[in-house]
Design an enzyme around this catalytic site. Structure first.
Site, PDB file in Angstrom:
ATOM      1  N   GLU A 132     -31.062 -26.268 -13.907  1.00 32.62           N
ATOM      2  CA  GLU A 132     -31.431 -27.787 -13.244  1.00 32.62           C
ATOM      3  C   GLU A 132     -31.072 -27.532 -11.913  1.00 32.62           C
ATOM      4  O   GLU A 132     -29.405 -26.771 -12.776  1.00 32.62           O
ATOM      5  CB  GLU A 132     -31.274 -28.871 -13.844  1.00 32.62           C
ATOM      6  CG  GLU A 132     -32.808 -29.886 -15.060  1.00 32.62           C
ATOM      7  CD  GLU A 132     -32.671 -31.065 -15.452  1.00 32.62           C
ATOM      8  OE1 GLU A 132     -33.033 -31.191 -16.256  1.00 32.62           O
ATOM      9  OE2 GLU A 132     -31.420 -31.367 -15.000  1.00 32.62           O
ATOM     10  N   CYS A 145     -24.944 -29.393  -7.778  1.00 35.90           N
ATOM     11  CA  CYS A 145     -24.785 -28.995  -9.546  1.00 35.90           C
ATOM     12  C   CYS A 145     -25.789 -27.652  -9.045  1.00 35.90           C
ATOM     13  O   CYS A 145     -26.620 -28.426  -9.783  1.00 35.90           O
ATOM     14  CB  CYS A 145     -24.418 -29.835 -10.020  1.00 35.90           C
ATOM     15  SG  CYS A 145     -23.648 -29.023 -11.136  1.00 35.90           S
ATOM     16  N   CYS A 152     -26.461 -19.597 -21.146  1.00 37.66           N
ATOM     17  CA  CYS A 152     -24.698 -18.881 -21.093  1.00 37.66           C
ATOM     18  C   CYS A 152     -24.974 -18.597 -22.639  1.00 37.66           C
ATOM     19  O   CYS A 152     -25.039 -18.407 -23.880  1.00 37.66           O
ATOM     20  CB  CYS A 152     -24.647 -20.364 -21.157  1.00 37.66           C
ATOM     21  SG  CYS A 152     -22.541 -19.816 -20.506  1.00 37.66           S
ATOM     22  N   CYS A 156     -19.323 -22.436 -25.900  1.00 39.94           N
ATOM     23  CA  CYS A 156     -18.153 -23.110 -25.699  1.00 39.94           C
ATOM     24  C   CYS A 156     -19.347 -24.251 -27.118  1.00 39.94           C
ATOM     25  O   CYS A 156     -20.107 -24.973 -27.123  1.00 39.94           O
ATOM     26  CB  CYS A 156     -17.869 -24.020 -24.823  1.00 39.94           C
ATOM     27  SG  CYS A 156     -17.934 -22.807 -23.549  1.00 39.94           S
ATOM     28  N   CYS A 159     -20.632 -27.807 -25.249  1.00 40.24           N
ATOM     29  CA  CYS A 159     -21.708 -27.595 -24.320  1.00 40.24           C
ATOM     30  C   CYS A 159     -22.885 -27.469 -25.446  1.00 40.24           C
ATOM     31  O   CYS A 159     -23.004 -26.185 -25.446  1.00 40.24           O
ATOM     32  CB  CYS A 159     -21.510 -26.664 -23.198  1.00 40.24           C
ATOM     33  SG  CYS A 159     -21.846 -26.068 -22.245  1.00 40.24           S
ATOM     34  N   GLY A 213     -24.917 -21.910 -16.706  1.00 39.49           N
ATOM     35  CA  GLY A 213     -24.692 -20.437 -16.959  1.00 39.49           C
ATOM     36  C   GLY A 213     -23.328 -20.626 -16.577  1.00 39.49           C
ATOM     37  O   GLY A 213     -22.241 -21.444 -15.957  1.00 39.49           O
ATOM     38  N   GLU A 214     -22.266 -19.714 -16.490  1.00 39.62           N
ATOM     39  CA  GLU A 214     -21.087 -18.917 -16.131  1.00 39.62           C
ATOM     40  C   GLU A 214     -21.410 -17.860 -15.025  1.00 39.62           C
ATOM     41  O   GLU A 214     -21.476 -17.269 -15.754  1.00 39.62           O
ATOM     42  CB  GLU A 214     -20.741 -18.442 -17.579  1.00 39.62           C
ATOM     43  CG  GLU A 214     -19.296 -18.046 -17.102  1.00 39.62           C
ATOM     44  CD  GLU A 214     -17.344 -18.102 -16.444  1.00 39.62           C
ATOM     45  OE1 GLU A 214     -17.986 -19.693 -17.137  1.00 39.62           O
ATOM     46  OE2 GLU A 214     -17.601 -18.148 -15.426  1.00 39.62           O
ATOM     47  N   SER A 245     -16.918 -23.350 -11.073  1.00 44.18           N
ATOM     48  CA  SER A 245     -16.222 -23.211 -11.797  1.00 44.18           C
ATOM     49  C   SER A 245     -16.110 -22.302 -13.643  1.00 44.18           C
ATOM     50  O   SER A 245     -17.579 -21.892 -13.171  1.00 44.18           O
ATOM     51  CB  SER A 245     -17.055 -24.724 -12.568  1.00 44.18           C
ATOM     52  OG  SER A 245     -16.305 -25.316 -14.354  1.00 44.18           O
ATOM     53  N   SER A 267     -12.106 -24.628 -16.776  1.00 48.76           N
ATOM     54  CA  SER A 267     -13.055 -25.421 -17.406  1.00 48.76           C
ATOM     55  C   SER A 267     -12.053 -25.298 -18.805  1.00 48.76           C
ATOM     56  O   SER A 267     -12.070 -24.363 -19.268  1.00 48.76           O
ATOM     57  CB  SER A 267     -13.811 -25.505 -18.499  1.00 48.76           C
ATOM     58  OG  SER A 267     -14.700 -25.697 -17.770  1.00 48.76           O
ATOM     59  N   LEU A 268     -10.408 -26.115 -18.778  1.00 45.48           N
ATOM     60  CA  LEU A 268      -9.498 -25.389 -19.645  1.00 45.48           C
ATOM     61  C   LEU A 268      -9.565 -26.816 -21.024  1.00 45.48           C
ATOM     62  O   LEU A 268      -9.803 -25.861 -22.013  1.00 45.48           O
ATOM     63  CB  LEU A 268      -8.257 -26.332 -18.894  1.00 45.48           C
ATOM     64  CG  LEU A 268      -6.988 -25.878 -19.545  1.00 45.48           C
ATOM     65  CD1 LEU A 268      -6.109 -24.749 -19.747  1.00 45.48           C
ATOM     66  CD2 LEU A 268      -5.861 -26.308 -18.743  1.00 45.48           C
ATOM     67  N   HIS A 269      -9.842 -27.691 -21.123  1.00 45.45           N
ATOM     68  CA  HIS A 269     -10.326 -28.509 -22.243  1.00 45.45           C
ATOM     69  C   HIS A 269      -9.424 -28.508 -23.349  1.00 45.45           C
ATOM     70  O   HIS A 269      -9.404 -28.869 -23.905  1.00 45.45           O
ATOM     71  CB  HIS A 269     -11.812 -27.985 -23.102  1.00 45.45           C
ATOM     72  CG  HIS A 269     -12.435 -28.466 -21.922  1.00 45.45           C
ATOM     73  ND1 HIS A 269     -13.193 -29.169 -21.175  1.00 45.45           N
ATOM     74  CD2 HIS A 269     -13.452 -26.983 -21.371  1.00 45.45           C
ATOM     75  CE1 HIS A 269     -13.830 -29.338 -20.117  1.00 45.45           C
ATOM     76  NE2 HIS A 269     -14.278 -27.274 -20.738  1.00 45.45           N
ATOM     77  N   ASN A 344     -19.974 -36.062 -23.105  1.00 44.66           N
ATOM     78  CA  ASN A 344     -21.675 -36.080 -22.864  1.00 44.66           C
ATOM     79  C   ASN A 344     -22.011 -36.162 -24.122  1.00 44.66           C
ATOM     80  O   ASN A 344     -22.377 -34.566 -23.846  1.00 44.66           O
ATOM     81  CB  ASN A 344     -22.156 -36.031 -21.568  1.00 44.66           C
ATOM     82  CG  ASN A 344     -23.695 -36.828 -21.703  1.00 44.66           C
ATOM     83  OD1 ASN A 344     -24.195 -37.158 -22.037  1.00 44.66           O
ATOM     84  ND2 ASN A 344     -24.357 -35.584 -21.006  1.00 44.66           N
ATOM     85  N   CYS A 387     -23.120 -32.609 -17.250  1.00 41.09           N
ATOM     86  CA  CYS A 387     -23.577 -30.952 -16.656  1.00 41.09           C
ATOM     87  C   CYS A 387     -23.485 -30.391 -18.043  1.00 41.09           C
ATOM     88  O   CYS A 387     -22.379 -30.706 -18.692  1.00 41.09           O
ATOM     89  CB  CYS A 387     -22.520 -30.482 -15.429  1.00 41.09           C
ATOM     90  SG  CYS A 387     -23.065 -30.792 -14.175  1.00 41.09           S
TER      91      CYS A 387
END
Ligand code: SAH
Ligand code: SF4
Length: 412
Positions: A132, A145, A152, A156, A159, A213-214, A245, A267-269, A344, A387
């Site tokens: 997408e 985006c 991926c 994570c 995700c 994806g990464e 990102s 992407s720390l989180h 999300n 995302c």
């Protein structure tokens, strides 16, 4: 439905633009027989010209001409390329096409947000894949985006993309072609002039590599695709308006700075290795200290070119005020922006989004430490993100999704 598919953005009045989706059945899919020039890098175009017998000494000039038609004018037909001799146009048309990525479905939200489900050729079994691409218009910018992989390899835990096995990397051409697709669908090629004679602003002004994806695990294709996007004689979206990102592929961060030169988002989180090991398992390989060291030495980082740290708000997991204070401490000395992303949820996830009050309290601590508007969402709303699970939700974009996509599109 096809009438809606071709509706230009300017015509989308809220009443007429009922969100919709039209998904073509997979049975209608046929992989392209001839290669398309759309999305090609300069080097690939030169090779393509070589294939049809254009002498080497002419290739540079021809590439420049075709480049203009492809990426400034958005030509859909070789006959439109009037600066090329007829013979050359015919030779190109025999061997190549100007085909766009196949749109399997398009959705238009009332506020102009658009989401495209893109169908890509499979590599081995001929079965197509889907990724997408989302366009988010705002008053001062329009952000696209873009996806870099189908699925991926990283898992994570919050995700949805991470639950899908990696199917394949996108090519450089498929990455750049997402921008071409958006310009086509938005009518965003050559813009007119406004009342004072200045060129009108582009609709797609910013790019975030935050789709599926990464990107740093598909390094060369992302680098080459973004070089097409940033080329000043073509699509011309400057590197300062492109944000990549990463979940923290440390060895490729310095390389991205040197070879891509875009803005960086990380992407720390989580603020401890213990928790980040769980949320972003790549942390076991590249722990926080190494990640933050790579950020400190990211080429070009300065107060004018800050690194964005993304932090997904997970209820009871990483959203305490102790976490907020630790976050501020952790980033001390790094020119940073902090982007709090409401989680999300997706079917089967064990996480919940933090309560809005908690997000507010968390963001206040971040704000008091000098980081401005970390969550770009109206107050008091229950808001969530998008995302990372783009492909899965093909029903209409929810308000929560849109707001969260905007939060993610925080680039300047
Ligand atoms: N792989 C890259 C880029 C794609 S994901 C990365 O991880 O950075 C883009 C952003 O969306 C990342 O910050 C990711 O952590 C976040 N994200 C993924 N799933 C999410 C979800 N369900 N809710 C909120 N944010 C999510
Ligand atoms: Fe991959 Fe990024 Fe999702 Fe992690 S958050 S699984 S790196 S797409």
């Amino acid at each position: 439905m096809s009438a809606v598919l071709t509706a230009p953005l300017a015509d989308t009045d809220p009443a007429a633009a009922a969100p919709f989706i039209e998904k073509r059945p997979l049975a209608t899919y046929a992989a392209p027989a001839q290669p398309s020039l759309v999305g090609m890098t300069r080097a690939a175009l030169a090779d393509a010209l070589g294939e049809i017998g254009v002498p080497e000494r002419q290739r540079r000039m021809r590439v420049q001409q075709i480049w203009h038609w492809l990426y400034v004018r958005g030509a859909q037909d070789f006959d439109a390329m009037t600066t090329l001799a007829k013979d050359l146009r015919a030779a190109l048309a025999r061997r190549f096409t100007l085909a766009r990525l196949e749109i399997a479905a398009e959705q238009i939200s009332v506020d102009g947000t658009r989401k495209w489900l893109i169908r890509l050729p499979g590599e081995f079994d001929g079965m197509p894949h889907e990724v997408e691409c989302v366009y988010i218009p705002e008053a001062d910018r329009g952000t696209l985006c873009v996806s870099s992989q189908v699925g991926c390899t990283l898992n994570c835990t919050f995700c949805h993309t991470g639950t899908q096995r990696l199917v394949r990397n996108l090519t450089a051409g498929e990455i750049a072609a997402q921008v071409v697709l958006a310009r086509d669908r938005l009518g965003d090629w050559q813009r007119g002039t406004n009342a004072s004679g200045e060129p009108e602003k582009r609709l797609v002004s910013n790019i975030v590599m935050m789709g599926m994806g990464e990107p740093l695990y598909n390094f060369e294709a992302v680098r080459d695709g973004l070089a097409v996007v940033a080329d000043g004689d073509g699509l011309s979206i400057s590197k300062r308006r492109i944000t990549l990102s990463t979940s923290g592929v440390v060895p490729n961060i310095a390389r991205a700075g040197a070879e891509i030169g875009s803005m960086l988002a990380v992407s720390l989180h989580a603020v401890t290795d213990e928790l980040r090991d769980q949320l972003v398992p790549l942390n076991r390989k590249y722990p926080l200290r190494k990640l933050l060291d790579a950020c400190r030495s990211y080429p070009g980082v300065s107060n004018a070119r800050r690194i964005t740290f993304e932090y997904v708000m997970l209820k009871g997991v990483n959203d305490s005020l102790v976490d907020a204070k630790a976050l501020v401490r952790l980033l001390k000395g790094i020119p940073a922006k902090i982007n709090l992303i409401p989680f999300n949820p997706w079917p089967g996830t064990k996480y919940e989004c933090s309560d809005w009050e908690q997000i507010e309290k968390f963001s206040e601590i971040v704000f008091d430490a000098g980081y401005s508007s970390p969550v770009r969402t109206p107050r008091g709303r229950d808001i969530l993100a998008a995302c990372g699970q783009l492909k899965s939700a093909t029903e209409k974009l929810s308000v929560r999704e849109r707001l969260a996509l905007r939060a993610m599109a925080m680039t300047d």
